[in-house]
Write an enzyme that holds these catalytic residues in place. Structure first.
Site, short mmCIF file in Angstrom:
data_model
loop_
_atom_site.label_atom_id
_atom_site.label_comp_id
_atom_site.label_asym_id
_atom_site.label_seq_id
_atom_site.Cartn_x
_atom_site.Cartn_y
_atom_site.Cartn_z
N PHE A 14 -9.64 28.51 -7.17
CA PHE A 14 -9.33 27.91 -8.44
C PHE A 14 -10.13 26.45 -8.52
O PHE A 14 -10.94 26.24 -9.52
CB PHE A 14 -8.15 27.52 -8.69
CG PHE A 14 -7.33 28.64 -9.38
CD1 PHE A 14 -7.20 29.15 -10.65
CD2 PHE A 14 -6.32 29.43 -8.44
CE1 PHE A 14 -6.72 30.28 -10.96
CE2 PHE A 14 -5.53 30.53 -8.91
CZ PHE A 14 -5.73 30.82 -10.08
N PHE A 60 -13.89 38.00 -11.02
CA PHE A 60 -12.66 37.78 -10.47
C PHE A 60 -12.29 38.10 -9.15
O PHE A 60 -11.14 37.84 -8.71
CB PHE A 60 -11.78 38.71 -11.66
CG PHE A 60 -10.22 38.36 -11.84
CD1 PHE A 60 -9.77 37.42 -12.45
CD2 PHE A 60 -9.37 39.11 -10.87
CE1 PHE A 60 -8.30 37.10 -12.56
CE2 PHE A 60 -7.85 38.66 -10.86
CZ PHE A 60 -7.42 38.01 -11.50
N ARG A 69 -2.37 25.35 -15.79
CA ARG A 69 -3.66 25.74 -16.12
C ARG A 69 -3.94 26.26 -17.59
O ARG A 69 -5.16 26.28 -18.08
CB ARG A 69 -4.20 26.64 -14.97
CG ARG A 69 -5.84 26.77 -15.22
CD ARG A 69 -6.10 27.64 -13.73
NE ARG A 69 -7.51 27.98 -13.88
CZ ARG A 69 -8.59 27.31 -13.23
NH1 ARG A 69 -8.24 26.11 -12.69
NH2 ARG A 69 -9.72 27.47 -13.24
#
Length: 307
Positions: A42, A144, A284
């Site tokens: 992240f 991803f 987030r």
């Protein structure tokens, strides 16, 4: 993130909680390494985003080269001057200690592809290129990191799966669907932030730009695709579990292999609940509470990439 932002936001981002809900039954040291790697991922994603927003192509190229190097020789980079590279090397040395070198080499190959996909996204965003839907979906499987999270199922299960098992159609389809759901649901939840930031890499944005859908129609189509993914997984899961049972041929090896595959498939199912929970609990994605809907309040906008 500066220290005060860590104190204020880190726990609320729930990065490690996401992994704890996915890789059930993993030994503590394996789960910790995966959770730390997830948190690193992240942070890397945010650095990549800031390098685009602040027009730092040289910084991104330098980071890209360093990550490729660290992936192949993590111990050499444990004390790298860039904390992002050093942290990557640290998580890799731990992840590489759990399974044989053949698994490590496969993980590295898969992540080299992820880094290059991030580079393609960098160029698309800099040039304002919105990929067509099918092209975007293929690239999204890499950005991803579909096969990275799938590889880590084996680390959690404590066994490297042989290629004929891992590449078997029933196992691979279940794995793909668990990750497609996660990526598409992430796009759905990220859409307000990414529209506000004039981004080009999102399934909804591709649907609007190339298929002529309105925002509301694009959201409905994403919801339809996500629901369809769940239905398809339930069928694929049953096939994969049946395949796993068939691996038990009465030998000790067959019994162990069958158990490992069943563990991996059960954890594929966990990705659905873990991802759904995460996107509604993590800070987030709570863009309505941010001063700037395009930028999370915990992101450090200083030119870290230029150091």
């Amino acid at each position: 993130m500066p220290p005060d932002a860590v104190a204020e936001y880190a726990d609320g981002l729930c990065y490690t909680d996401l992994m704890a809900g996915y890789y059930l039954e993993a030994p503590d040291e394996v789960l910790q390494a995966i959770a730390d790697f997830s948190a690193w991922f992240f942070v890397w994603d945010d650095r990549h985003d800031r390098d685009i927003v602040h027009h730092r192509p040289a910084a991104w190229r330098r980071l890209r080269r360093r990550l490729h190097s660290a992936l192949d020789a993590p111990r050499v980079h444990l004390h790298h001057e860039d904390p992002l590279v050093a942290a990557f090397a640290d998580t890799l040395t731990r992840l590489y200690s759990f399974l044989p070198p053949t698994w490590n080499a496969r993980f590295a190959r898969h992540f080299h592809d992820v880094i290059e996909a991030y580079d393609r996204e960098f160029r698309n965003r800099v040039e304002g290129v919105v990929p067509p839907v099918q092209e975007y979906l293929a690239l999204r499987r890499l950005t991803f990191a579909h096969w990275i999270w799938t590889d880590l199922l084996e680390a959690a299960a404590g066994r490297e799966l042989p290629d004929p098992v891992r590449k078997h159609s029933s196992y691979r389809r279940a794995a793909l669907l668990s990750q497609e759901f996660a990526a598409w649901y992430n796009d759905l939840c990220s859409l307000p932030k990414e529209i506000a930031g004039d981004e080009v890499h999102n399934l909804g944005i591709s649907l609007i730009h190339h298929e002529g859908l309105t925002l509301e129609e694009a959201i409905r189509e994403m919801q339809r695709l996500v629901a369809k993914c769940v239905d398809a997984f339930l069928v694929a899961e049953a096939d994969a579990l049946q395949f796993a049972l068939g691996l038990d041929d009465g030998t000790a090896r067959g019994k162990e292999l069958s158990a490992a595959v069943r563990t991996c498939v059960r954890n594929m199912r966990n990705w659905f609940s873990a991802v759904y929970w995460f996107h509604h609990e993590s800070g987030r994605y709570q863009v309505d509470s941010w001063d700037d809907r395009s930028t999370p309040p915990y992101v450090n906008n200083e030119a870290a990439g230029e150091k």
